[in-house]
Design a protein around this motif. Structure first.
Motif, PDB file in Angstrom:
ATOM      1  N   ASN A 105      12.448  33.244   6.671  1.00 28.34           N
ATOM      2  CA  ASN A 105      13.690  32.635   7.142  1.00 28.34           C
ATOM      3  C   ASN A 105      14.687  32.393   6.007  1.00 28.34           C
ATOM      4  N   ASN A 106      14.426  32.935   4.816  1.00 30.78           N
ATOM      5  CA  ASN A 106      15.468  32.858   3.779  1.00 30.78           C
ATOM      6  C   ASN A 106      15.578  34.182   3.030  1.00 30.78           C
ATOM      7  N   ASN A 107      16.658  34.291   2.249  1.00 31.94           N
ATOM      8  CA  ASN A 107      16.948  35.573   1.598  1.00 31.94           C
ATOM      9  C   ASN A 107      15.865  35.993   0.616  1.00 31.94           C
ATOM     10  N   HIS A 108      15.284  35.018  -0.088  1.00 27.66           N
ATOM     11  CA  HIS A 108      14.229  35.360  -1.036  1.00 27.66           C
ATOM     12  C   HIS A 108      13.082  36.075  -0.334  1.00 27.66           C
ATOM     13  N   THR A 161      16.012  33.819  -7.480  1.00 25.72           N
ATOM     14  CA  THR A 161      15.983  33.050  -6.233  1.00 25.72           C
ATOM     15  C   THR A 161      14.587  32.488  -5.986  1.00 25.72           C
ATOM     16  N   ALA A 165      13.578  28.733  -5.234  1.00 25.91           N
ATOM     17  CA  ALA A 165      12.764  28.328  -4.076  1.00 25.91           C
ATOM     18  C   ALA A 165      11.608  27.448  -4.532  1.00 25.91           C
TER      19      ALA A 165
END
Ligand code: HEM
Ligand code: HEM
Length: 261
Positions: A105-108, A161, A165
């Motif tokens: 659910n995130n770009n990383h 990133t 995180a």
């Protein structure tokens, strides 16, 4: 309050369950933190070091002497480093898919997943390469060059990133900024290494060039040391092309490609 007691109870009883990570990820089990650290170390070593180093090695082929041996050494270094990079990243990938959330659910996480796939594609294009001089070689080189460079650059971005995180998950600001600085320092060393090997011959020629110009100044009274011309006799007798020698431009495969186009 009852909520605090309840959630801490949850943590102590169910230490290894990913269930309690869903609440914005602030509560992490030790096991989860260890998994994340291992994930970070493996992918840093792979995409942050081995992969760019491997690319640097193949770039040194261009500069290597024409004696054939050096060329092969750098090619093998490219292949060995990329195999190691793929092995480490794959171990890291399998590990993270088994132990982390898999929420993507995130770009990383999403970019990371795409990177795993692209890295393997790149590795396969490397293995199934047409031989030098064949028709498909130019297209292959374009693909291998663009995909390889892209994977490496996005890999580097994903390490930054990832460190962010990690900081968000563990809320340890000191930890994450030091890793960002260290990674940037390591990248700077790679860039420095690239610049030095790029200029290596130039460094070594410094004395030679000075000697040469001394020689010209002593022998060439006109002061122009570069007035040699090459006459190219074409089929047509009246038409003679006079070519002035140009200083050699360094070129690589991409430059040659653009010349071709
Ligand atoms: C290019 C290198 C990297 C790639 C391709 C990558 C890929 C991924 C992927 C695919 C996930 C999701 C895993 C899952 O949930 O199953 C993930 C999660 C995570 N990664 Fe990385 N990673 C990289 C580098 C790093 C680094 C250097 C760190 C630093 C410690 C890091 C920290 C994290 C953290 C904390 C998570 C947990 C999920 C989140 O909140 O984003 N990663 N990574
Ligand atoms: C994921 C792994 C790999 C990455 C990221 C990668 C990346 C690259 C890059 C960026 C270049 C262009 C370098 C330049 O600027 O001149 C290159 C060249 C090359 N790679 Fe790879 N590579 C990988 C795996 C492999 C493998 C497994 C092989 C062979 C078994 C291979 C063989 C070559 C060769 C022969 C060249 C030179 C092509 C030429 O100059 O004609 N690569 N690689």
């Amino acid at each position: 309050s009852p909520f605090v007691i309840c959630s801490s109870l949850d943590v102590t009883i169910d230490n290894h369950s990913p269930r309690h990570l869903k609440n914005n990820g602030s509560l992490l089990s030790n096991q989860m933190i260890t998994s994340i650290k291992l994930h970070g170390i493996l992918l840093w070593a792979s995409m942050g070091f081995l992969m760019p180093m491997g690319i640097l090695f193949i770039r040194m082929v261009n500069k290597a002497n024409e004696n054939g041996r050096n060329v092969r050494v750098f090619f093998y270094l490219h292949v060995i480093f990329q195999i190691l990079a793929v092995v480490l990243a794959t171990i890291g990938a399998i590990m993270s898919l088994r132990t982390l959330e898999n929420s993507f659910n995130n770009n990383h996480q999403r970019l990371g997943l795409a990177l795993y796939v692209a890295m393997w594609l790149q590795f396969l294009t490397g293995i199934f390469r047409p031989s030098r001089g064949s028709k498909r070689r130019l297209k292959w080189f374009l693909l291998h060059w663009i995909l390889g460079t892209t994977v490496s650059i996005i890999g580097i971005i994903n390490i930054y990133t990832g460190i962010r995180a990690y900081h968000k998950k563990t809320s340890s600001s000191r930890d994450s900024s030091i890793w960002t600085i260290l990674f940037t320092a390591q990248l700077s060393c790679l860039v420095l290494f690239y610049l030095i090997q790029d200029k290596w011959e130039h460094f070594q020629k410094q004395r030679v060039v000075i000697d040469e110009s001394d020689h010209h100044q002593n022998t060439n009274t006109s002061g122009r040391s570069n007035d040699q011309t090459i006459q190219v006799v074409t089929g047509n007798d009246q038409e003679q092309k006079v070519m002035v020698p140009q200083p050699c431009r360094k070129s690589n495969a991409l430059v040659n490609l653009f010349k071709l186009i």
